[in-house]
Write an enzyme that holds these catalytic residues in place. Structure first.
Site, PDB file in Angstrom:
ATOM      1  N   HIS A  72       0.883  -1.222   0.011  1.00 48.40           N
ATOM      2  CA  HIS A  72      -0.006  -0.096  -0.059  1.00 48.40           C
ATOM      3  C   HIS A  72       0.853   1.289   0.033  1.00 48.40           C
ATOM      4  O   HIS A  72       1.902   1.138   0.677  1.00 48.40           O
ATOM      5  CB  HIS A  72      -0.967   0.212   1.144  1.00 48.40           C
ATOM      6  CG  HIS A  72      -2.018  -0.822   1.264  1.00 48.40           C
ATOM      7  ND1 HIS A  72      -3.019  -0.836   0.618  1.00 48.40           N
ATOM      8  CD2 HIS A  72      -1.855  -2.132   1.528  1.00 48.40           C
ATOM      9  CE1 HIS A  72      -3.966  -1.725   0.792  1.00 48.40           C
ATOM     10  NE2 HIS A  72      -3.108  -2.799   1.267  1.00 48.40           N
ATOM     11  N   TYR A 200      -9.307   5.669   7.580  1.00 47.50           N
ATOM     12  CA  TYR A 200      -9.565   6.346   8.963  1.00 47.50           C
ATOM     13  C   TYR A 200     -10.863   7.078   8.766  1.00 47.50           C
ATOM     14  O   TYR A 200     -10.606   8.098   7.982  1.00 47.50           O
ATOM     15  CB  TYR A 200      -8.390   6.809   9.521  1.00 47.50           C
ATOM     16  CG  TYR A 200      -7.043   5.984   9.898  1.00 47.50           C
ATOM     17  CD1 TYR A 200      -6.411   5.534   8.899  1.00 47.50           C
ATOM     18  CD2 TYR A 200      -7.199   5.320  11.005  1.00 47.50           C
ATOM     19  CE1 TYR A 200      -5.034   4.954   9.039  1.00 47.50           C
ATOM     20  CE2 TYR A 200      -6.047   4.314  11.235  1.00 47.50           C
ATOM     21  CZ  TYR A 200      -4.981   4.369  10.477  1.00 47.50           C
ATOM     22  OH  TYR A 200      -4.169   3.405  10.572  1.00 47.50           O
ATOM     23  N   PRO A 292      -3.822   1.463  18.762  1.00 51.25           N
ATOM     24  CA  PRO A 292      -3.815   0.829  17.461  1.00 51.25           C
ATOM     25  C   PRO A 292      -3.978   1.964  16.269  1.00 51.25           C
ATOM     26  O   PRO A 292      -3.634   1.573  15.062  1.00 51.25           O
ATOM     27  CB  PRO A 292      -4.904   0.083  17.437  1.00 51.25           C
ATOM     28  CG  PRO A 292      -5.678   0.369  18.219  1.00 51.25           C
ATOM     29  CD  PRO A 292      -5.075   1.297  19.521  1.00 51.25           C
ATOM     30  N   LYS A 296       1.186   0.882  14.979  1.00 51.91           N
ATOM     31  CA  LYS A 296       2.943   0.899  15.080  1.00 51.91           C
ATOM     32  C   LYS A 296       3.021  -0.304  15.952  1.00 51.91           C
ATOM     33  O   LYS A 296       4.483  -0.685  16.368  1.00 51.91           O
ATOM     34  CB  LYS A 296       3.132   1.992  15.791  1.00 51.91           C
ATOM     35  CG  LYS A 296       3.041   3.281  14.768  1.00 51.91           C
ATOM     36  CD  LYS A 296       4.153   3.434  13.947  1.00 51.91           C
ATOM     37  CE  LYS A 296       4.000   4.236  12.875  1.00 51.91           C
ATOM     38  NZ  LYS A 296       4.137   3.791  11.495  1.00 51.91           N
ATOM     39  N   TYR A 384       3.532   8.722   9.924  1.00 54.78           N
ATOM     40  CA  TYR A 384       2.892   7.562   9.757  1.00 54.78           C
ATOM     41  C   TYR A 384       3.915   6.308   9.328  1.00 54.78           C
ATOM     42  O   TYR A 384       3.678   5.209   9.567  1.00 54.78           O
ATOM     43  CB  TYR A 384       1.848   7.575   8.779  1.00 54.78           C
ATOM     44  CG  TYR A 384       0.628   6.512   8.721  1.00 54.78           C
ATOM     45  CD1 TYR A 384      -0.130   6.220   9.773  1.00 54.78           C
ATOM     46  CD2 TYR A 384       0.600   5.473   7.669  1.00 54.78           C
ATOM     47  CE1 TYR A 384      -1.112   5.141   9.746  1.00 54.78           C
ATOM     48  CE2 TYR A 384      -0.340   4.752   7.611  1.00 54.78           C
ATOM     49  CZ  TYR A 384      -1.197   4.249   8.594  1.00 54.78           C
ATOM     50  OH  TYR A 384      -2.035   3.440   8.737  1.00 54.78           O
TER      51      TYR A 384
END
Ligand code: APR
Ligand code: PHB
Length: 389
Positions: A72, A200, A292, A296, A384
């Site tokens: 991704h 998200y 979560p 990570k 991220y």
């Protein structure tokens, strides 16, 4: 029994450390409380940073991951009433993620351990660490009803948040940093095709997340209150709630089906410092927990044992203790980066009970700012993606 490194816990941290040590020619014995089937049955996260993939590859552990994992480029953010935007980690950082379940990693690690005839003892009870301050530490435990003792040079505490290793650190040495969030995540795994991107969602009804394991396995989450109980969440209620938190076009694209696993977990940030005392090292969830939201937890376990394996390898090869002495500081720098990022994303994306109108507006305009600012997107992509090793 005697070994060079006694490893407590056969989760991803413990088993990967055993493999890395083996590559350095260092002998270890892994002591695990649970049967193997139990360890393999746990459904956990599944988004691997590039760094994690690189470490697994470097140790010949990425064969199936390279065949079956799904690369991704980044992740999507949506919030009620606005259009979604994509945080392109590949464009900004030149890094990719791979969706590949922790369950599969755990299988691959056990397979590697079996291939080389590694010593992994399951069903150990009453594990106690002794003399971690001295030159000859020991682990005493019970196995198959018998008292046993494992003498070693070093102990690696890879026994997760509820393990015994962290508690063996003297209280005056251990510093704890903790934040508990006023909600949890209800997660559902279903044999349905996932949405194309990890997405998200921030919605007045609460946070939601769409993720995946493979083209026929989806993983979804919704924010729930701390008193939520699984029996109050039949599949139908879950799917209705999930869809209500995504914009209509995405909700329509969600393919529903029976859940094959569901669980509720509260969100927490936790760090123990230092990650080493005497001849005891902590790695993975034994030393830190992240909510979560940043995906990570597993990635940190991998970077910890990368640093630790390298340090112990150098010790046995060259007799140098420099990397052992810097292990805690080196690991904690990456840990705190992820802890801060996960905390930031948790604040950005969830609805906090009791948030003031001001807090709510500030959150909305932060999302608005990120959606409009390439610089903010780049900064988010950098966080991220995780720090380089
Ligand atoms: N004695 C022996 N083994 C123990 C003990 C004990 N007293 N206490 C716990 N264990 C074992 C657990 O049964 C478990 O198999 O230690 C292992 C710890 O594994 P994990 O909890 O998976 O932790 P870790 O290996 O650090 O993995 C990193 O990142 O994404 C997160 O939580 C996720 O598990 C993941 C973690
Ligand atoms: C998951 O796929 O389980 C997942 C993905 C992203 C997260 C957390 C979990 O932030």
């Amino acid at each position: 029994m005697h070994t060079q490194v006694a490893i407590i816990g056969a989760g991803p941290a413990g088993l990967l450390l055993a493999e890395i040590l083996h590559h350095h020619g260092v002998h270890s014995v892994v002591l695990e409380r649970q049967p193997r089937a139990h360890v393999l049955g746990r459904i956990r996260a599944g988004v691997l940073e590039q760094t994690t993939v690189d470490v697994l590859r470097a140790h010949g552990l990425a064969g199936r991951l390279d065949r079956e994992g799904h690369p991704h480029d980044g992740m999507k953010i949506v919030w009620a009433g606005r259009s979604s935007y994509f945080i392109d980690v590949h464009q900004h950082q030149g890094k990719r993620f791979v969706a590949y379940g922790q369950t599969q990693i755990q299988e691959d690690l056990f397979a590697a351990a079996d291939r080389r005839g590694a010593q992994v003892l399951h069903g150990v009870e009453d594990v106690q660490l002794q003399d971690i301050d001295g030159a000859t530490p020991r682990v005493v435990f019970r196995h198959e009803g018998q008292p046993r003792q494992l003498a070693c040079d070093f102990i690696a505490g890879c026994d997760g948040f509820h393990g015994v290793s962290r508690r063996a650190m003297p209280p005056q040495v251990l510093q704890e940093f903790e934040k508990v969030y006023p909600f949890g995540w209800l997660g559902v795994l279903s044999q349905t095709p996932p949405l194309p991107d990890i997405t998200y969602a921030n919605h007045p009804r609460g946070f939601a997340l769409a993720s995946m394991r493979n083209p026929m396995l989806s993983r979804y989450y919704v924010q729930v209150t701390l008193d939520a109980r699984l029996e109050d969440w039949p599949d139908e209620r879950f799917w209705d709630e999930l869809k209500a938190r995504f914009p209509p076009d995405m909700a329509e694209a969600i393919v529903t089906g029976p859940s094959i696993e569901s669980s509720i977990a509260p969100l927490r940030s936790y760090v123990a410092e230092p990650m080493r005392h005497g001849r005891l090292f902590l790695a993975g969830d034994a030393a830190h927990i992240v909510p979560p939201t940043g995906a990570k937890g597993l990635n940190l376990a991998v970077s910890d044992v990368h640093y630790l394996g390298r340090a112990l390898g150098a010790f046995y090869r060259e007799g140098s203790s420099g990397l052992i002495d810097s292990y805690s500081a080196t690991a904690l720098r990456r840990v705190w980066h992820a802890v801060r990022t996960s905390w930031y994303l948790t604040n950005l994306l969830h609805r906090f009970p009791g948030a003031s109108a001001f807090d709510q507006r500030a959150q909305e305009y932060e999302l608005d700012y990120i959606s409009a600012s390439p610089a903010a997107q780049r900064a988010l992509a950098e966080q991220y993606a995780g720090l380089d090793l």
